[in-house]
Design a protein around this motif. Structure first.
Motif, PDB file in Angstrom:
ATOM      1  N   ASP A 125      50.851   3.420 -52.826  1.00  0.00           N
ATOM      2  CA  ASP A 125      51.798   3.710 -53.905  1.00  0.00           C
ATOM      3  C   ASP A 125      51.535   2.622 -54.937  1.00  0.00           C
ATOM      4  N   HIS A 126      50.499   2.837 -55.732  1.00  0.00           N
ATOM      5  CA  HIS A 126      50.052   1.783 -56.653  1.00  0.00           C
ATOM      6  C   HIS A 126      51.101   1.463 -57.709  1.00  0.00           C
ATOM      7  N   ASN A 127      51.996   2.406 -57.962  1.00  0.00           N
ATOM      8  CA  ASN A 127      53.093   2.162 -58.900  1.00  0.00           C
ATOM      9  C   ASN A 127      53.989   1.036 -58.423  1.00  0.00           C
ATOM     10  N   ALA A 128      54.180   1.015 -57.077  1.00  0.00           N
ATOM     11  CA  ALA A 128      55.048   0.002 -56.484  1.00  0.00           C
ATOM     12  C   ALA A 128      54.232  -1.118 -55.841  1.00  0.00           C
ATOM     13  N   SER A 129      52.919  -1.165 -56.168  1.00  0.00           N
ATOM     14  CA  SER A 129      51.996  -2.146 -55.564  1.00  0.00           C
ATOM     15  C   SER A 129      52.105  -2.137 -54.044  1.00  0.00           C
ATOM     16  N   ARG A 130      52.178  -0.965 -53.499  1.00  0.00           N
ATOM     17  CA  ARG A 130      52.308  -0.836 -52.042  1.00  0.00           C
ATOM     18  C   ARG A 130      51.066  -0.129 -51.509  1.00  0.00           C
ATOM     19  N   GLU A 131      50.396  -0.776 -50.571  1.00  0.00           N
ATOM     20  CA  GLU A 131      49.149  -0.240 -50.038  1.00  0.00           C
ATOM     21  C   GLU A 131      48.934  -0.819 -48.636  1.00  0.00           C
ATOM     22  N   TYR A 132      48.678   0.035 -47.668  1.00  0.00           N
ATOM     23  CA  TYR A 132      48.368  -0.473 -46.321  1.00  0.00           C
ATOM     24  C   TYR A 132      47.587   0.557 -45.530  1.00  0.00           C
ATOM     25  N   ILE A 133      46.975   0.084 -44.448  1.00  0.00           N
ATOM     26  CA  ILE A 133      46.263   0.994 -43.538  1.00  0.00           C
ATOM     27  C   ILE A 133      46.810   0.772 -42.130  1.00  0.00           C
ATOM     28  N   LEU A 134      47.286   1.855 -41.500  1.00  0.00           N
ATOM     29  CA  LEU A 134      47.709   1.792 -40.097  1.00  0.00           C
ATOM     30  C   LEU A 134      46.489   2.151 -39.248  1.00  0.00           C
ATOM     31  N   SER A 135      46.239   1.347 -38.214  1.00  0.00           N
ATOM     32  CA  SER A 135      45.017   1.563 -37.432  1.00  0.00           C
ATOM     33  C   SER A 135      45.311   1.747 -35.952  1.00  0.00           C
ATOM     34  N   ASP A 136      44.468   2.533 -35.321  1.00  0.00           N
ATOM     35  CA  ASP A 136      44.575   2.719 -33.869  1.00  0.00           C
ATOM     36  C   ASP A 136      43.176   2.897 -33.299  1.00  0.00           C
ATOM     37  N   PHE A 137      42.990   2.352 -32.106  1.00  0.00           N
ATOM     38  CA  PHE A 137      41.715   2.526 -31.415  1.00  0.00           C
ATOM     39  C   PHE A 137      41.960   3.208 -30.077  1.00  0.00           C
ATOM     40  N   THR A 138      41.176   4.235 -29.786  1.00  0.00           N
ATOM     41  CA  THR A 138      41.250   4.905 -28.486  1.00  0.00           C
ATOM     42  C   THR A 138      39.876   4.864 -27.834  1.00  0.00           C
ATOM     43  N   ASP A 139      39.835   4.283 -26.649  1.00  0.00           N
ATOM     44  CA  ASP A 139      38.581   4.191 -25.912  1.00  0.00           C
ATOM     45  C   ASP A 139      38.332   5.515 -25.183  1.00  0.00           C
ATOM     46  N   LEU A 140      37.198   6.130 -25.475  1.00  0.00           N
ATOM     47  CA  LEU A 140      36.878   7.411 -24.827  1.00  0.00           C
ATOM     48  C   LEU A 140      36.112   7.234 -23.518  1.00  0.00           C
ATOM     49  N   ASN A 141      35.850   5.978 -23.131  1.00  0.00           N
ATOM     50  CA  ASN A 141      35.050   5.761 -21.919  1.00  0.00           C
ATOM     51  C   ASN A 141      35.624   6.395 -20.655  1.00  0.00           C
ATOM     52  N   PRO A 142      36.966   6.436 -20.487  1.00  0.00           N
ATOM     53  CA  PRO A 142      37.465   7.131 -19.293  1.00  0.00           C
ATOM     54  C   PRO A 142      37.036   8.600 -19.232  1.00  0.00           C
ATOM     55  N   LEU A 143      36.674   9.162 -20.379  1.00  0.00           N
ATOM     56  CA  LEU A 143      36.230  10.573 -20.403  1.00  0.00           C
ATOM     57  C   LEU A 143      34.728  10.690 -20.637  1.00  0.00           C
ATOM     58  N   ARG A 144      34.009   9.552 -20.509  1.00  0.00           N
ATOM     59  CA  ARG A 144      32.621   9.558 -20.973  1.00  0.00           C
ATOM     60  C   ARG A 144      31.743  10.599 -20.266  1.00  0.00           C
ATOM     61  N   LEU A 145      32.066  10.929 -19.020  1.00  0.00           N
ATOM     62  CA  LEU A 145      31.271  11.934 -18.312  1.00  0.00           C
ATOM     63  C   LEU A 145      31.849  13.338 -18.511  1.00  0.00           C
ATOM     64  N   ARG A 146      32.952  13.409 -19.227  1.00  0.00           N
ATOM     65  CA  ARG A 146      33.627  14.712 -19.362  1.00  0.00           C
ATOM     66  C   ARG A 146      33.714  15.169 -20.815  1.00  0.00           C
ATOM     67  N   LEU A 147      33.014  14.427 -21.711  1.00  0.00           N
ATOM     68  CA  LEU A 147      33.077  14.785 -23.129  1.00  0.00           C
ATOM     69  C   LEU A 147      32.375  16.111 -23.410  1.00  0.00           C
ATOM     70  N   ASP A 148      31.570  16.568 -22.477  1.00  0.00           N
ATOM     71  CA  ASP A 148      30.823  17.800 -22.707  1.00  0.00           C
ATOM     72  C   ASP A 148      31.421  18.983 -21.956  1.00  0.00           C
ATOM     73  N   ASP A 149      32.564  18.820 -21.322  1.00  0.00           N
ATOM     74  CA  ASP A 149      33.069  19.967 -20.575  1.00  0.00           C
ATOM     75  C   ASP A 149      34.504  20.318 -20.963  1.00  0.00           C
ATOM     76  N   GLU A 150      35.109  21.181 -20.156  1.00  0.00           N
ATOM     77  CA  GLU A 150      36.381  21.783 -20.550  1.00  0.00           C
ATOM     78  C   GLU A 150      37.536  20.783 -20.683  1.00  0.00           C
ATOM     79  N   VAL A 151      37.370  19.580 -20.127  1.00  0.00           N
ATOM     80  CA  VAL A 151      38.443  18.582 -20.230  1.00  0.00           C
ATOM     81  C   VAL A 151      38.604  18.108 -21.677  1.00  0.00           C
ATOM     82  N   PHE A 152      37.446  17.978 -22.357  1.00  0.00           N
ATOM     83  CA  PHE A 152      37.470  17.511 -23.740  1.00  0.00           C
ATOM     84  C   PHE A 152      37.486  18.740 -24.655  1.00  0.00           C
ATOM     85  N   ASN A 153      38.648  19.340 -24.751  1.00  0.00           N
ATOM     86  CA  ASN A 153      38.733  20.610 -25.483  1.00  0.00           C
ATOM     87  C   ASN A 153      39.867  20.556 -26.512  1.00  0.00           C
ATOM     88  N   LEU A 154      40.335  21.718 -26.930  1.00  0.00           N
ATOM     89  CA  LEU A 154      41.386  21.774 -27.941  1.00  0.00           C
ATOM     90  C   LEU A 154      42.623  21.004 -27.500  1.00  0.00           C
TER      91      LEU A 154
END
Lengths: 454, 344
Positions: free
Chosen positions: A30-59
């Motif tokens: 909100d540059h009018n109010a000199s307000r600017e920020y970024i909210l960040s999050d990190f998610t490690d996909l390693n627990p699913l690393r062997l399942r990223l290609d199958d039905e677990v990693f789906n919609l």
């Protein structure tokens, strides 16, 4: 490309998928109010690393992901009244909706096409991009222009992939004009066994300071490689990782000398951006030790960090400035604080003598002095400052900084713009010699970085 | 956000095939329903009278095995005939492996370094202990079945990158056998034969036990941990569940794996997982992928000081540290980045 109205409020969600990790950055302005920020999050996909290609990693994964992200950011992202179709909520105000969602997938990401397809079938509202060399070149081109760097390195240090991108201004003799030259140097390991077995290489042992038996070392290193951790204070692992990344950087340098030569010593405004999994574990000082020794750097340059991939996420947005089509972001949100790296040329006879003394001074900080002895690899944290701060360094006992053999060096730290958080003075005489055994390395590292843990 | 690693992941529509040979009889029809107790295949097979690990017998490397052979697959050999030999010391010495009795040479396991001598033929049945649907059968594809299964991730497979690219789809199918509860360290197995079985040895695999099991016909050995050097050197198909070295192993995890005893298992090289074909149990119903509450969650340590140990989070702070009560009764404060969140 349509331009965004500069002063309108805006929120944009950018996600990077790289090295089995999901980095989400929700930017609000909100540059009018000199307000600017970024909210960040990190998610490690390693627990699913062997399942990223199958039905677990789906919609279902993406439904859950965006629903959970809402809670983490306390921000309404998903349109909930449409039960059958997944859609994002249009931006209304702070905390309510986003004007767009972008997902960038690294072309080195395992199961790239499966992940790409799962997102595409999940939602057509997501702008899907690929993080490839072309993207890196255009981002670094924009960043170097914006920050005024004539020579810029982006070093990405992951366990299986080490990549160094360089964008440099060069004078074309034929056309009598200045052009930009882009290069990429890379090492890629095909599988985990190659990485684990690499520590048996005699060159690797030359960099090592830990005195575990080969068998113990292999078990430790094997477990570390196969089960990624995101924090470690274990001195053995940190030492193996430092040695590993040093030899990777050095192999890149050795195989690509022409591409990486003369960085920091040409008098051009130079900077290095460090990113990847390894620096997140090693910390800044040891990462710099690995980069400087591996790439045989000298002279002086700035160092920025992209440890949470904000730059990768919003680098082009920042470079495009007011011409941006997603959101208008300023430097302080996208770029990290800067470390000034100074690698003077030092005589080998200057053991325990002062090679650099300096001071810093500003309106809010009294004159504070600091110094570096040879052969220290001295990482000096600057105090927090709210005003412009002048930092001056004087090189003593015959030491100087290339290219002009300067004995005096100064720079200014400007909060909200180009703010320095630290100075690294590498007062080790060249050439840097490791070995011949782990015990010698242990003593050397103690002298260089006061690393008693190694 | 934190993703929970499901140690046993449920698959409702798991497709696999049971290989069979010419002469075997498939006893189920395509599209037919399989129930627990249904006889699937009647197999004719000869018992293994003797098995020899050639590298051990005549001191050669695994790569040299095929050059040392003096017999062919299916050949009838008499007692005293040479099966393999290696000439050393410039032709001055010959190391020989001779047949201790008459039998048929079987080179099915020659890639793993084994030569088998077969004895009398007998008939055995493969009986289902799961329910599913028959999708088809052929000598090339085997008996294709659709069923439910649970999968366990293998952190490493010893011969994954040694096998050729076109055989990366390799699957090993067999009955899963657990040596006791898998808690004790063993140097030798108790049974006389583990022919075509997938054997779980428990918390640590010693190289002597590995050779003993393959000597007795095992097709695959699963272990929680093993020394990395042995793992890389031995050249036999071994899967690792936990990690390398003498590391902690959760008794709950070991008993969960041991509970699969007797089930049909499929080691899938391309997925780096072992699938246990079974009717899905209630306690394996899908949980949320993401962690909702830190306190009370189960974690596995990835820190080298207590690598592999499982514990429960007692409390957490905003700095990213968690207080964990470990399964051995000790408690410690660790960085959240040094643990893996798991559900059984």
């Amino acid at each position: 490309m349509s331009k965004l109205p500069l002063f309108e409020k805006n929120a944009y969600l950018s996600i990077v998928i790289k090295d089995n990790g999901l980095w989400s950055h929700l930017a609000y302005t909100d540059h009018n109010a000199s307000r600017e920020y970024i909210l960040s999050d990190f998610t490690d996909l390693n627990p699913l690393r062997l399942r990223l290609d199958d039905e677990v990693f789906n919609l279902n994964f993406w439904f859950e992901y965006f629903n959970s992200l809402e809670k983490v950011f306390s921000w309404d992202i998903v349109q909930k009244d449409r039960t059958n179709i997944f859609t994002f909520k249009n931006f209304l105000k702070e905390g309510d909706g986003v004007s767009g969602v972008r997902i960038q997938i690294d072309d080195n990401q395992k199961f790239f096409s499966k992940i790409f397809d799962s997102i595409r079938s999940f939602s057509n509202d997501i702008s899907l991009k690929v993080l490839d060399d072309q993207y890196m070149y255009s981002m670094l081109d924009g960043i170097s222009e914006k920050l005024g760097y004539e020579d810029l390195l982006y070093i990405d240090m992951d366990i299986y992939d080490f990549t160094v991108y360089r964008v440099k201004k060069v004078f074309n003799q034929k056309e009598k004009s200045i052009k930009k030259e882009f290069t990429r140097s890379k090492i890629n390991w095909s599988n985990e066994f190659s990485v684990i077995d690499s520590i048996q290489d005699s060159r690797f042992k030359a960099f090592l300071a830990t005195d575990l038996s080969t068998s113990q070392l292999q078990n430790y290193w094997g477990n570390f490689i196969l089960n990624k951790i995101f924090s470690s204070v274990d001195p053995n692992i940190l030492d193996v990782l430092r040695a590993y990344s040093t030899i990777q950087n050095h192999s890149i340098f050795r195989d690509n000398k022409e591409k990486l030569a003369n960085f920091g010593i040409t008098g051009q405004q130079s900077a290095v951006i460090v990113s990847g999994y390894i620096p997140r574990i090693l910390g800044k000082q040891k990462s710099l030790l690995s980069v400087i020794d591996g790439l045989e750097l000298s002279g002086s340059f700035d160092c920025l960090w992209d440890l949470d991939l904000k730059l990768l996420s919003y680098g082009k947005t920042y470079a495009n400035g007011v011409n941006s089509a997603d959101i208008i972001l300023t430097r302080k949100e996208v770029l990290s604080l800067v470390s000034k790296i100074i690698i003077p040329t030092i005589s080998s006879s200057l053991n325990n003598k002062v090679v650099m003394s300096g001071y810093l001074e500003s309106l809010d900080i009294q004159r504070t002095e600091f110094f570096t002895l040879a052969p220290q690899f001295s990482y000096i944290l600057l105090p927090k400052h709210e005003h412009k701060t002048v930092i001056e360094c004087n090189f003593k006992n015959g030491s100087y900084v290339l290219p002009n053999k300067e004995k005096y060096f100064s720079f200014v730290s400007v909060p909200d713009s180009n703010m320095y958080e630290s100075i690294l003075v590498d007062a080790r005489p060249r050439p840097i010699i490791y070995g011949p055994d782990t015990y010698s390395n242990k003593l050397k590292l103690q002298a260089w970085i006061n690393d008693n843990k190694a | 956000m934190i993703i929970k690693h499901k140690v046993l992941e449920k698959y409702n529509e798991y497709r696999f095939s049971i290989p069979y040979k010419l002469g075997d009889r498939v006893l189920v029809e395509p599209d037919g329903k399989i129930k627990s107790g249904t006889t699937l295949i009647e197999c004719k097979s000869s018992n293994r009278k003797h098995s020899f690990f050639i590298p051990e017998q005549i001191a050669c490397s695994l790569k040299e095995v095929s050059e040392t052979l003096n017999c062919i697959d299916g050949e009838f050999v008499k007692k005293g005939e040479t099966l393999a030999q290696k000439v050393t010391a410039g032709g001055l010495m010959v190391k020989k492996l001779v047949a201790p009795s008459a039998g048929i040479v079987d080179l099915t396991r020659i890639e793993s370094g084994y030569i088998d001598l077969l004895g009398e033929e007998s008939v055995s049945n493969i009986v289902s202990n799961f329910s599913g649907i028959v999708e088809g059968s052929s000598l090339i594809d085997g008996l294709m079945i659709r069923s439910s299964a649970v999968a366990l991730d293998l952190v490493s497979l010893s011969d994954l990158f040694d096998i050729k690219e076109n055989t990366r789809e390799k699957k090993i199918v067999g009955e899963f056998v657990s040596l006791s509860e898998g808690k004790d360290l063993r140097l030798h197995s108790t049974e006389e034969s583990y022919q075509d079985k997938i054997v779980f040895v428990g918390k640590y695999l010693h190289i002597d036990l590995l050779h003993d099991l393959f000597q007795k016909g095992a097709s695959f050995v699963l272990t929680y941990s093993m020394n990395y050097e042995d793992f890389r050197r031995q050249g036999l198909p071994v899967g690792i569940v936990g990690g390398f070295g003498e590391i902690h192993s959760s008794s709950k995890l070991l008993s969960n794996i041991s509970a699969m005893n007797g089930k049909l298992a499929v080691v899938d090289y391309s997925e780096s997982q072992i699938f246990f074909v079974q009717d899905v149990l209630d306690n394996l119903k899908t949980n949320n992928i993401f962690l909702t509450n830190l306190n009370g969650s189960t974690v596995k340590s990835l820190l080298l000081s207590n690598y592999g140990m499982v514990g429960q989070i007692q409390s957490s702070d905003e700095e990213g540290y968690i207080s964990v009560e470990w399964e051995n009764g000790s408690s410690s404060m660790v960085d959240i980045g040094g643990v893996e969140f798991i559900t059984f």
